[in-house]
Design an enzyme around this catalytic site. Structure first.
Site, PDB file in Angstrom:
ATOM      1  N   HIS A 106      -8.417  95.386 -23.344  1.00  0.00           N
ATOM      2  CA  HIS A 106      -7.118  95.413 -23.988  1.00  0.00           C
ATOM      3  C   HIS A 106      -6.492  94.927 -25.912  1.00  0.00           C
ATOM      4  CE1 HIS A 106      -6.105  91.858 -21.253  1.00  0.00           C
ATOM      5  NE2 HIS A 106      -5.637  91.342 -22.868  1.00  0.00           N
TER       6      HIS A 106
HETATM    7  C1  T46 Z   1      -6.011  88.380 -22.937  1.00  0.00           C
HETATM    8  C2  T46 Z   1      -7.015  88.653 -22.643  1.00  0.00           C
HETATM    9  C3  T46 Z   1      -7.974  87.118 -23.143  1.00  0.00           C
HETATM   10  C4  T46 Z   1       0.785  86.972 -15.722  1.00  0.00           C
HETATM   11  O1  T46 Z   1       1.299  86.624 -14.434  1.00  0.00           O
HETATM   12  N1  T46 Z   1       0.960  86.017 -16.818  1.00  0.00           N
HETATM   13  C5  T46 Z   1      -0.171  85.395 -17.980  1.00  0.00           C
HETATM   14  O2  T46 Z   1       0.688  84.717 -18.820  1.00  0.00           O
HETATM   15  C6  T46 Z   1      -1.245  86.199 -17.983  1.00  0.00           C
HETATM   16  C7  T46 Z   1      -1.967  86.108 -18.631  1.00  0.00           C
HETATM   17  C8  T46 Z   1      -1.220  87.296 -16.475  1.00  0.00           C
HETATM   18  N2  T46 Z   1      -0.698  87.589 -16.018  1.00  0.00           N
HETATM   19  C9  T46 Z   1      -0.761  88.190 -14.706  1.00  0.00           C
HETATM   20  C10 T46 Z   1      -0.595  89.690 -14.719  1.00  0.00           C
HETATM   21  C11 T46 Z   1      -2.042  90.052 -13.819  1.00  0.00           C
HETATM   22  O3  T46 Z   1      -1.742  90.184 -12.726  1.00  0.00           O
HETATM   23  O4  T46 Z   1      -1.741  87.681 -14.157  1.00  0.00           O
HETATM   24  C12 T46 Z   1      -3.256  89.022 -14.093  1.00  0.00           C
HETATM   25  C13 T46 Z   1      -4.262  88.934 -14.573  1.00  0.00           C
HETATM   26  O5  T46 Z   1      -4.086  89.261 -15.734  1.00  0.00           O
HETATM   27  P1  T46 Z   1      -4.733  90.199 -16.907  1.00  0.00           P
HETATM   28  O6  T46 Z   1      -5.660  91.754 -15.587  1.00  0.00           O
HETATM   29  O7  T46 Z   1      -3.866  90.487 -18.276  1.00  0.00           O
HETATM   30  O8  T46 Z   1      -5.858  88.845 -17.657  1.00  0.00           O
HETATM   31  P2  T46 Z   1      -7.764  89.171 -18.930  1.00  0.00           P
HETATM   32  O9  T46 Z   1      -8.137  88.048 -18.088  1.00  0.00           O
HETATM   33  O10 T46 Z   1      -7.327  90.693 -18.579  1.00  0.00           O
HETATM   34  O11 T46 Z   1      -6.736  89.424 -19.986  1.00  0.00           O
HETATM   35  C14 T46 Z   1      -5.773  87.666 -20.129  1.00  0.00           C
HETATM   36  C15 T46 Z   1      -4.597  87.753 -21.232  1.00  0.00           C
HETATM   37  O12 T46 Z   1      -3.741  88.559 -20.575  1.00  0.00           O
HETATM   38  C16 T46 Z   1      -4.672  88.494 -22.594  1.00  0.00           C
HETATM   39  O13 T46 Z   1      -3.228  88.648 -23.113  1.00  0.00           O
HETATM   40  O14 T46 Z   1      -5.637  88.694 -24.127  1.00  0.00           O
HETATM   41  O15 T46 Z   1      -6.846  87.449 -21.516  1.00  0.00           O
END
Ligand code: T46
Length: 137
Positions: free
Chosen positions: A49
């Protein structure tokens, strides 16, 4: 594409190392949120993303991983394997995190609170977004 990697100055002595990071000094924005990921399963690729507004600094404080940055024209893979290195990831940059070592802990300093509306999760939408919000270089 210019990759911005910060090298933080450790306060080392005979007890070991300590790194202190302050907003607007070591981190180029106000830190509104900190999160970290660990226990990442083998072969997993996270991310896929970009963001409309969010800026971040990524630090692999233990173990190692790789970050793929994509500005829509060019892609670069940046290894993160030192606890004193921080990778700046701008908002309008598609990112993927992969090749996590078993012991990897990826710590992230974020300029904004969590907001699902800030995510661009569709690659074609990202390409359209950067036409209007070009990357710095
Ligand atoms: C990014 C990369 C480097 C939350 O509730 N709060 C938060 O602050 C974050 C980051 C995530 N979440 C929840 C949302 C999802 O249900 O945690 C779960 C996993 O998040 P996500 O699938 O977005 O994780 P990544 O590793 O794909 O991405 C993350 C960050 O979301 C993103 O901003 O730049 O790490």
């Amino acid at each position: 594409m210019r990759v911005i990697k910060y090298v933080f100055q450790p306060h080392g002595d005979d007890r070991g190392q300590l790194i202190a990071l302050e907003e607007f000094k070591d981190i180029p924005f106000k830190i509104k949120r900190v999160y970290y990921m660990y226990d990442t399963a083998e072969g997993v690729v996270r991310g896929h993303h970009a963001h409309k507004k969010l800026e971040q600094i990524l630090v692999c404080i233990h173990g190692g991983c790789k970050i793929r940055l994509d500005n829509g024209k060019e892609k670069k893979v940046v290894p993160l394997e030192k606890p004193y290195e921080g990778l700046y990831v701008a908002n309008n940059m598609w990112r993927e995190m992969f090749d996590f070592s078993e012991d990897a802990v990826l710590l992230v300093f974020a300029s904004e609170l969590y907001d699902e509306n800030d995510y661009i999760r569709d690659y074609d939408e990202f390409i359209e977004f950067i036409k209007e919000h070009p990357n710095a270089d």
